[in-house]
Design an enzyme around this catalytic site. Structure first.
Site, PDB file in Angstrom:
ATOM      1  N   GLY A  11       0.831  -1.211   0.000  1.00 57.66           N
ATOM      2  CA  GLY A  11       0.000   0.000   0.000  1.00 57.66           C
ATOM      3  C   GLY A  11       0.858   1.251   0.000  1.00 57.66           C
ATOM      4  O   GLY A  11       1.929   1.271   0.597  1.00 57.66           O
ATOM      5  N   ARG A  79       4.401 -16.325  -6.024  1.00 57.50           N
ATOM      6  CA  ARG A  79       3.005 -16.688  -6.290  1.00 57.50           C
ATOM      7  C   ARG A  79       2.434 -15.619  -7.223  1.00 57.50           C
ATOM      8  O   ARG A  79       1.606 -14.818  -6.847  1.00 57.50           O
ATOM      9  CB  ARG A  79       2.233 -16.735  -4.959  1.00 57.50           C
ATOM     10  CG  ARG A  79       1.110 -17.732  -5.003  1.00 57.50           C
ATOM     11  CD  ARG A  79       0.378 -17.878  -3.701  1.00 57.50           C
ATOM     12  NE  ARG A  79      -0.862 -18.588  -3.968  1.00 57.50           N
ATOM     13  CZ  ARG A  79      -1.985 -17.980  -4.345  1.00 57.50           C
ATOM     14  NH1 ARG A  79      -2.039 -16.675  -4.450  1.00 57.50           N
ATOM     15  NH2 ARG A  79      -3.065 -18.698  -4.621  1.00 57.50           N
ATOM     16  N   ASP A 116       5.584  -5.132   5.921  1.00 54.97           N
ATOM     17  CA  ASP A 116       6.115  -6.451   6.295  1.00 54.97           C
ATOM     18  C   ASP A 116       5.958  -7.496   5.182  1.00 54.97           C
ATOM     19  O   ASP A 116       6.832  -8.333   4.997  1.00 54.97           O
ATOM     20  CB  ASP A 116       5.545  -6.941   7.628  1.00 54.97           C
ATOM     21  CG  ASP A 116       4.031  -6.967   7.650  1.00 54.97           C
ATOM     22  OD1 ASP A 116       3.416  -6.466   6.695  1.00 54.97           O
ATOM     23  OD2 ASP A 116       3.472  -7.494   8.623  1.00 54.97           O
ATOM     24  N   THR A 138       4.780   1.957   6.484  1.00 54.70           N
ATOM     25  CA  THR A 138       3.350   1.723   6.679  1.00 54.70           C
ATOM     26  C   THR A 138       2.771   2.888   7.460  1.00 54.70           C
ATOM     27  O   THR A 138       3.417   3.406   8.373  1.00 54.70           O
ATOM     28  CB  THR A 138       3.031   0.414   7.445  1.00 54.70           C
ATOM     29  OG1 THR A 138       1.660   0.447   7.833  1.00 54.70           O
ATOM     30  CG2 THR A 138       3.866   0.236   8.703  1.00 54.70           C
ATOM     31  N   ASP A 140       0.434   2.486   9.389  1.00 56.33           N
ATOM     32  CA  ASP A 140      -0.078   1.885  10.629  1.00 56.33           C
ATOM     33  C   ASP A 140       0.912   1.944  11.796  1.00 56.33           C
ATOM     34  O   ASP A 140       0.528   1.727  12.941  1.00 56.33           O
ATOM     35  CB  ASP A 140      -0.476   0.432  10.390  1.00 56.33           C
ATOM     36  CG  ASP A 140      -1.647   0.309   9.441  1.00 56.33           C
ATOM     37  OD1 ASP A 140      -2.377   1.300   9.284  1.00 56.33           O
ATOM     38  OD2 ASP A 140      -1.823  -0.766   8.854  1.00 56.33           O
ATOM     39  N   ASP A 142       3.144  -0.125  12.776  1.00 57.92           N
ATOM     40  CA  ASP A 142       3.140  -1.341  13.595  1.00 57.92           C
ATOM     41  C   ASP A 142       4.277  -2.307  13.254  1.00 57.92           C
ATOM     42  O   ASP A 142       4.171  -3.503  13.507  1.00 57.92           O
ATOM     43  CB  ASP A 142       1.784  -2.055  13.475  1.00 57.92           C
ATOM     44  CG  ASP A 142       1.465  -2.465  12.046  1.00 57.92           C
ATOM     45  OD1 ASP A 142       2.197  -2.049  11.142  1.00 57.92           O
ATOM     46  OD2 ASP A 142       0.479  -3.194  11.848  1.00 57.92           O
ATOM     47  N   ARG A 184      -5.897  -2.201  11.054  1.00 59.39           N
ATOM     48  CA  ARG A 184      -6.581  -3.503  11.105  1.00 59.39           C
ATOM     49  C   ARG A 184      -6.227  -4.281  12.363  1.00 59.39           C
ATOM     50  O   ARG A 184      -7.061  -4.922  12.959  1.00 59.39           O
ATOM     51  CB  ARG A 184      -6.216  -4.347   9.883  1.00 59.39           C
ATOM     52  CG  ARG A 184      -7.037  -4.037   8.675  1.00 59.39           C
ATOM     53  CD  ARG A 184      -6.424  -4.667   7.472  1.00 59.39           C
ATOM     54  NE  ARG A 184      -5.081  -4.150   7.225  1.00 59.39           N
ATOM     55  CZ  ARG A 184      -4.293  -4.514   6.249  1.00 59.39           C
ATOM     56  NH1 ARG A 184      -4.662  -5.441   5.421  1.00 59.39           N
ATOM     57  NH2 ARG A 184      -3.104  -3.972   6.075  1.00 59.39           N
TER      58      ARG A 184
HETATM   59  O1  F6P Z   1      -1.666  -1.422   6.052  1.00 65.38           O
HETATM   60  C1  F6P Z   1      -2.036  -0.125   5.772  1.00 65.38           C
HETATM   61  C2  F6P Z   1      -3.501  -0.003   5.518  1.00 65.38           C
HETATM   62  O2  F6P Z   1      -3.661   1.353   5.327  1.00 65.38           O
HETATM   63  C3  F6P Z   1      -4.462  -0.534   6.592  1.00 65.38           C
HETATM   64  O3  F6P Z   1      -4.573   0.258   7.724  1.00 65.38           O
HETATM   65  C4  F6P Z   1      -5.735  -0.695   5.799  1.00 65.38           C
HETATM   66  O4  F6P Z   1      -6.627  -1.589   6.361  1.00 65.38           O
HETATM   67  C5  F6P Z   1      -5.227  -1.184   4.495  1.00 65.38           C
HETATM   68  O5  F6P Z   1      -3.923  -0.651   4.334  1.00 65.38           O
HETATM   69  C6  F6P Z   1      -6.086  -0.904   3.318  1.00 65.38           C
HETATM   70  O6  F6P Z   1      -5.369  -1.140   2.154  1.00 65.38           O
HETATM   71  P1  F6P Z   1      -5.960  -1.343   0.693  1.00 65.38           P
HETATM   72  O7  F6P Z   1      -7.329  -0.755   0.639  1.00 65.38           O
HETATM   73  O8  F6P Z   1      -4.988  -0.630  -0.188  1.00 65.38           O
HETATM   74  O9  F6P Z   1      -5.963  -2.808   0.465  1.00 65.38           O
END
Ligand code: F6P
Length: 364
Positions: A11, A79, A116, A138, A140, A142, A184
């Site tokens: 992302g 994959r 990750d 990220t 997040d 995390d 998440r």
């Molecule tokens: O991991 C980053 C993040 O922004 C999460 O908080 C969120 O759930 C997710 O990516 C959404 O990503 P996408 O809609 O691009 O799959």
């Protein structure tokens, strides 16, 4: 003179372009390197899509969100989706194609910027003999291997501003405003953004909550004359267990459009439990888009420049991390050890509780 590649995977995140710029300028200016920008993460490395990055190409991108290289969540070389002549998709191991492309481009090393998932692939690539330096990313925040990731500060600022805006309309209409934010599995964005925006209730994945505690908080505010409340809920917050709600939530989670997740459920319950009118806003990808904050630009620049130093000097198999206010390197595999969640005794949680913020648990 070294020849290096750079790709951004997973992302996107504010600050990616600042990393690309820092890697390009440091590698070219300090080491006379040639820098190849690989498109769409590992996808571009498998398919041979890339072009040289120059001073001109990275000029003016520091302040831009997103990534000029493009990104992809589908580029797992082990994959990889290959469409056959019959039109059907087959998932194949394309790591051989990837290695051949690295040789074709005569790359001495690759800087891989990602979260990750991307780092797992970077680690496998390194073990296949390609020199890799990772840069963690990220919104997040995390990842275990680094104290803070770029993009997080920007996401927090977006949440804080959204809460400010919701507060004025909430108080005008005497409503409860629920803001659903990203996260998440970890609640860093909800916690930091929620505190910065003065949320009255903050619901995190790490702290199981009870409806009654949330209702009590909203009602107590109304009893004190504050006929509005602001709720900041992480998308991954755990709903109280119990038949119907969880089933409805499961349906929402599997909704491909990802419209109305936990925020809508929280708003519905608050209306039913308090009699006050509630509204929900899902902040979604607004948290990931747009210009990075000054902090994120600086962090991304420091990490990118350090990554260029490593790859150009032949130090590979490492991740450039941010630790105790400075940059350092840790083994690439350090990101694979798990996620970093918000500890329940985090000092900001304690401070927020002292100020009256409710986390929805008994102690809230
Ligand atoms: O991991 C980053 C993040 O922004 C999460 O908080 C969120 O759930 C997710 O990516 C959404 O990503 P996408 O809609 O691009 O799959």
């Amino acid at each position: 003179h070294p020849r290096i590649g750079i790709l951004t995977g997973g992302g996107d995140c504010p600050g990616l372009n600042a990393v690309i710029r820092a890697v390009t300028l440091t590698a070219r200016r300090q080491y006379g390197a040639t820098v190849l920008g690989i498109e769409d993460g590992f996808e571009g490395l498998i398919e041979g899509r890339g072009s040289e990055l120059t001073e001109e190409r990275v000029a003016g991108i520091l302040q831009d969100g997103g990534t000029i290289l493009g990104s992809s969540n589908k580029g797992d070389p082990w994959r990889y989706p290959v469409v056959g002549q019959d039109g059907k998709t087959d998932w194949q191991d394309c790591s051989g194609r990837l290695l051949a492309q690295v040789q074709h481009w005569q790359l001495d090393g690759v800087v891989v910027v990602g979260g990750d998932g991307t780092m797992q692939m970077a680690d496998r690539l390194q073990r296949l003999g390609v020199e890799v330096v990772g840069v963690p990313k990220t919104i997040d925040n995390d990842l275990l291997a680094t104290d803070q990731t770029f993009g997080f500060d920007t996401a927090t600022a977006v949440v804080s501003e959204a809460l400010d805006r919701l507060t004025t309309t909430a108080s005008s209409h005497h409503r409860v405003m629920v803001l659903e934010v990203m996260g998440r599995t970890a609640g860093w964005i909800a916690l930091m953004g929620g505190v910065a925006g003065g949320a009255d209730v903050i619901l995190l994945p790490e702290i199981p909550f009870q409806w009654q505690a949330v209702f009590d908080k909203v009602k107590a505010r109304a009893a004190m004359g504050m006929r509005y409340s602001i709720i900041c809920v992480a998308e991954g917050a755990q709903l109280p267990t119990g038949g119907e709600v969880v089933q409805r939530m499961d349906r929402r989670r599997t909704d491909p459009k990802r419209l109305g997740g936990i925020g809508a459920v929280v708003a519905e319950h608050i209306e039913a439990g308090t009699g006050l009118e509630a509204r929900v806003t899902v902040l979604g990808h607004l948290q990931r888009g747009g210009s990075p904050t000054a902090f994120d630009r600086i962090l991304a620049t420091r990490l990118g420049s350090h990554a260029a130093d490593c790859i150009c000097r032949g130090e590979s198999g490492v991740l450039v991390a941010y630790h105790q206010m400075g940059t350092c390197t840790v083994p690439l595999s350090a990101t694979l050890a798990g996620r970093r969640n918000v500890p329940a005794d985090h000092d900001l949680i304690q401070a927020a509780r002292a100020l009256g913020t409710c986390f929805g648990d008994e102690a809230g």
